[in-house]
Motif scaffolding. Structure first.
Motif, mmCIF file in Angstrom:
data_model
loop_
_atom_site.group_PDB
_atom_site.id
_atom_site.type_symbol
_atom_site.label_atom_id
_atom_site.label_comp_id
_atom_site.label_asym_id
_atom_site.label_seq_id
_atom_site.Cartn_x
_atom_site.Cartn_y
_atom_site.Cartn_z
ATOM 1 N N PHE A 183 0.852 -1.186 0.000
ATOM 2 C CA PHE A 183 0.000 0.000 0.000
ATOM 3 C C PHE A 183 0.888 1.236 0.000
ATOM 4 N N ASN A 184 0.503 2.237 -0.785
ATOM 5 C CA ASN A 184 1.356 3.418 -0.876
ATOM 6 C C ASN A 184 0.529 4.707 -0.884
ATOM 7 N N ARG A 185 -0.328 4.852 0.144
ATOM 8 C CA ARG A 185 -1.063 6.107 0.364
ATOM 9 C C ARG A 185 -0.795 6.579 1.800
ATOM 10 N N PRO A 186 0.453 6.814 2.153
ATOM 11 C CA PRO A 186 0.773 7.145 3.558
ATOM 12 C C PRO A 186 0.059 8.396 4.049
ATOM 13 N N GLN A 187 -0.193 9.341 3.141
ATOM 14 C CA GLN A 187 -0.856 10.574 3.549
ATOM 15 C C GLN A 187 -2.287 10.327 4.006
ATOM 16 N N ALA A 188 -2.867 9.184 3.607
ATOM 17 C CA ALA A 188 -4.230 8.815 4.003
ATOM 18 C C ALA A 188 -4.227 7.554 4.856
ATOM 19 N N ARG A 189 -3.066 7.262 5.476
ATOM 20 C CA ARG A 189 -2.911 6.046 6.297
ATOM 21 C C ARG A 189 -3.304 4.800 5.506
ATOM 22 N N ASN A 190 -2.970 4.813 4.221
ATOM 23 C CA ASN A 190 -3.250 3.684 3.313
ATOM 24 C C ASN A 190 -4.736 3.346 3.237
ATOM 25 N N ALA A 191 -5.588 4.346 3.442
ATOM 26 C CA ALA A 191 -7.025 4.118 3.282
ATOM 27 C C ALA A 191 -7.327 3.797 1.824
ATOM 28 N N VAL A 192 -8.305 2.937 1.612
ATOM 29 C CA VAL A 192 -8.633 2.459 0.267
ATOM 30 C C VAL A 192 -9.560 3.436 -0.439
#
Length: 263
Positions: A24-33
């Motif tokens: 997962f690579n959305r760290p700015q959104a805490r890897n939210a889907v």
């Protein structure tokens, strides 16, 4: 071996030729889907299933200290939940996806809501001692409907599972390990090493034998013993039709490591 751009929300790497690592690579959104991540997961699953060289998949995060916060509530609040369930794969394109190969969730940090549901959708979990698992949907007027409310009762004692879904409160990785939900509990900086060691132990075995065996084990709670014996016999027929079913005994007699072809 990597095949990504810096903007990818799901990174795809291959380790030791036979292990696919999805990060997962959305760290700015805490890897939210969100929809982009869900569609990337669909593509990654199709890729791993189609590639005969891939024998195990490890699901983890590109950023340390987090796994996934689950559904992106900005998408949910905007009434676009359908974006999180592309095709037939269910939430994140993963929960209901048909997958023959074993999946390992490598969890470091919180795995909450859909994050926990994605971990439960994997076959095994390696977690850091700093991880937490929880289904907080009831705290937001929602429900853990991506497999959480029923899969949790398969891996945890019934009363503990009910407490978790009713209160929305998480449990520690140590508790999850004590209950048998987590396969291996390690320090944060050891999670990926441990997950890859587990993957390599699987890769050492005949691919079709592994796939047919885990297919039966996955179904064990859904069928009677009589039905499972029939399913197991059918799986054994497919295993015995492979070249690897001859290679294994031959290698044992010749006192050498087997060379698996997956055929």
């Amino acid at each position: 071996m990597a095949d990504n751009s810096s903007e990818d929300v799901l990174l795809y790497d291959i380790v030791d030729r036979h292990i696919a690592v999805l990060r997962f690579n959305r760290p700015q959104a805490r890897n939210a889907v969100n929809g982009e991540l869900a569609n990337a997961m669909v593509a990654a699953i199709e890729r791993t299933e189609a590639d005969p060289a891939i024998r195990v998949v490890v699901l983890t995060s590109a950023a340390p200290g987090m796994f996934s916060a689950g559904a992106d509530l900005k998408v949910v609040s905007a009434g676009r939940v359908h974006e999180l369930r592309p095709g037939d794969g269910g939430f994140a394109g993963l929960i209901d996806a048909s997958r023959a190969k074993p999946w390992i969730a490598a969890v470091d940090g919180p795995a909450l809501g859909g994050g926990m549901e994605m971990a439960l959708a994997c076959d095994m979990i390696v977690a850091s001692i700093d991880s937490r698992f929880g289904l907080p949907e009831v705290k937001r007027g929602l429900m853990a409907n991506a497999g959480g409310v029923h899969r949790i009762a398969r891996v945890l004692p019934r009363n503990i599972a009910i407490e978790m879904v009713a209160t929305g409160d998480p449990i520690s990785a140590a508790e999850a390990a004590d209950y048998g939900m987590v396969n291996r509990l390690v320090a944060s900086d050891r999670v990926m090493d441990e997950a890859l060691d587990l993957a390599r132990a699987i890769v050492a075995n005949a691919p079709v034998s592994v796939q047919e065996s885990i297919a039966c084990t996955r179904m064990a709670g859904d069928h009677s013993d009589v039905e499972m014996r029939r399913i197991s016999r059918d799986g054994m027929k497919r295993v015995m039709a492979t070249e690897d079913s001859k290679e294994g005994p031959r290698a044992f007699v010749e006192k050498r490591a087997p060379t698996w072809t997956g055929r």
